[in-house]
Design a protein around this motif. Structure first.
Motif, mmCIF file in Angstrom:
data_model
loop_
_atom_site.group_PDB
_atom_site.id
_atom_site.type_symbol
_atom_site.label_atom_id
_atom_site.label_comp_id
_atom_site.label_asym_id
_atom_site.label_seq_id
_atom_site.Cartn_x
_atom_site.Cartn_y
_atom_site.Cartn_z
ATOM 1 N N TRP A 147 -39.329 48.988 -18.155
ATOM 2 C CA TRP A 147 -38.863 50.223 -18.157
ATOM 3 C C TRP A 147 -38.676 50.809 -19.710
ATOM 4 C CZ3 TRP A 147 -33.396 51.987 -18.643
ATOM 5 C CH2 TRP A 147 -33.211 53.439 -18.559
ATOM 6 N N LEU A 148 -38.076 49.745 -20.728
ATOM 7 C CA LEU A 148 -37.959 50.211 -21.948
ATOM 8 C C LEU A 148 -39.360 50.375 -22.779
ATOM 9 C CD1 LEU A 148 -34.657 48.283 -22.786
ATOM 10 C CD2 LEU A 148 -35.102 50.643 -22.517
ATOM 11 N N THR A 189 -32.396 42.420 -23.030
ATOM 12 C CA THR A 189 -33.257 41.824 -22.097
ATOM 13 C C THR A 189 -33.442 40.206 -22.329
ATOM 14 O OG1 THR A 189 -35.180 42.584 -22.965
ATOM 15 C CG2 THR A 189 -34.076 43.932 -21.207
ATOM 16 N N PHE A 200 -34.259 41.510 -12.666
ATOM 17 C CA PHE A 200 -33.535 42.522 -13.281
ATOM 18 C C PHE A 200 -33.893 42.848 -14.970
ATOM 19 C CE2 PHE A 200 -29.828 43.883 -15.865
ATOM 20 C CZ PHE A 200 -29.619 45.267 -15.633
ATOM 21 N N THR A 256 -37.541 43.797 -15.331
ATOM 22 C CA THR A 256 -37.700 45.162 -14.989
ATOM 23 C C THR A 256 -37.326 46.262 -15.825
ATOM 24 O OG1 THR A 256 -37.604 44.455 -12.562
ATOM 25 C CG2 THR A 256 -37.501 46.768 -13.143
ATOM 26 N N THR A 257 -36.140 45.674 -16.509
ATOM 27 C CA THR A 257 -35.580 46.607 -17.665
ATOM 28 C C THR A 257 -36.317 46.743 -18.786
ATOM 29 O OG1 THR A 257 -33.210 45.898 -16.827
ATOM 30 C CG2 THR A 257 -33.356 46.873 -19.139
ATOM 31 N N ASN A 258 -36.798 45.529 -19.164
ATOM 32 C CA ASN A 258 -37.754 45.560 -20.363
ATOM 33 C C ASN A 258 -39.063 46.417 -20.278
ATOM 34 O OD1 ASN A 258 -38.595 44.194 -23.027
ATOM 35 N ND2 ASN A 258 -40.471 43.583 -21.850
#
Length: 348
Positions: A79-80, A94, A72, A75-77
């Motif tokens: 995306w950013l 993150t 998670f 993936t967030t990192n």
């Protein structure tokens, strides 16, 4: 267990750790951690009794939770930032999630509750793998991420682990739980310095692996898992019983044994970083750990079990165990302190 199956599982353990070592991509590192988890699960259940199954279930659920958190956060990192690179962790949220997940994986306080119960349900060799080899891959990721992480979070994890590891081991009667709390305390020492000098973390991790290997192999050779049966060890192997207190004192960090080296260097570096309070707390937590190691030394050498046998021949019985790994780890555990300047030169 079938030798071919055992070979495949051990090969998979090595493959998973090597994948994480070599990866610069979060997805590849995550796959390495998952291969590690899946490979050790059958090894943990090879005894086929309810306690082992319970320990394996706990371990699997904890590792799956930590892996989901890592996936998670990465993936967030991505995306950013648009990148999956491990070294490109610029987002503090993150970073915090990943450090928390890796802390859960290796059993750092306050996410340590699963480790003593899991280790208690395993045999000594599987417990050795869980306490040493399984720490390598997560620590590789922690070292890479730690430079972008808040020092306050790492200090909190380090101090809380050292305190919990010291306090938790005081009233234990099961040797595997004592080794679990010893592991938590040593992980705290590694975390406290990782932001400032990662090389010292590697020195401490290497020393911890050798000392813990010597301790687990000693307990396996003496065939003991409880403190009260440790007092019978002299009748089985007098020479090894003489070495046992020295191994425990090395784990506690007393000179002139090898275990003094990482604690000495870490306290020295913390003092150089102008952190007197942190240095004092860590030095005091070492005394807590030293107390329960001294308990083991006292039981092994200065007491005799009331139910002792009258025969004097048990130690003369021949064994088929291979003593070479035990001998090597004991020598390294007791004799590497004079090599400290050379080790520092090679790592800095």
């Amino acid at each position: 267990m079938n030798p071919h199956v055992l070979a495949i599982l051990l090969y998979s353990l090595g493959l998973g750790t090597t994948m994480t070592f070599a990866s610069s991509h979060w997805l590849l590192a995550w796959m390495g951690l998952e291969i590690n988890t899946l490979a050790i699960t059958p090894l943990m259940t090879q005894q086929h009794h309810p306690r082992a199954v319970e320990a394996t279930t706990k371990y699997f659920l904890i590792q799956a939770t930590a892996a989901a958190m890592i996936l998670f956060a990465s993936t967030t990192n991505a995306w950013l930032t648009g990148e999956w690179n491990i070294n490109n962790m610029s987002n503090p949220t993150t970073n915090m999630i990943i450090i928390s997940a890796l802390a859960l994986k290796i059993g750092l306080a306050p996410a340590h509750f699963w480790l003593p119960e899991t280790l208690q349900g395993l045999n000594l060799l599987t417990g050795l793998i869980l306490s040493t080899w399984q720490k390598l891959a997560p620590f590789t990721l922690i070292i890479q991420v730690a430079q972008n992480t808040s020092p306050a979070l790492l200090t909190f994890l380090g101090i809380s682990s050292a305190l919990v590891g010291g306090w938790g081991g005081l009233n234990q009667t099961q040797l595997r739980k004592v080794m679990a709390y010893s592991s938590i305390a040593h992980m705290g020492w590694m975390m406290i310095i990782i932001h400032y000098t990662p090389q010292l973390t590697l020195i401490a991790l290497t020393a911890y692996i050798f000392m813990t290997s010597a301790a687990f192999l000693t307990l396996k050779t003496l065939n003991t898992t409880k403190i009260n049966t440790l007092s019978m060890a002299w009748s089985k192997n007098p020479a090894l019983t003489t070495m046992t207190p020295l191994i425990m004192l090395s784990l506690g960090g007393l000179p002139p044994m090898t275990g003094f080296t990482p604690k000495w260097l870490i306290i020295q570096e913390l003092a150089k970083q102008d952190l007197p309070l942190t240095t004092t707390i860590m030095a005091l937590t070492a005394l807590l750990s030293l107390y329960f190691y001294l308990r083991l030394c006292y039981t092994a050498t200065l007491t005799i079990n009331p139910n002792t046998t009258n025969a004097t021949t048990p130690w003369r019985t021949k064994t088929t165990q291979n003593f070479l790994p035990l001998t090597l780890t004991i020598i390294i555990t007791l004799g590497l302190l004079p090599m400290t300047p050379t080790i520092l030169t090679l790592t800095t």
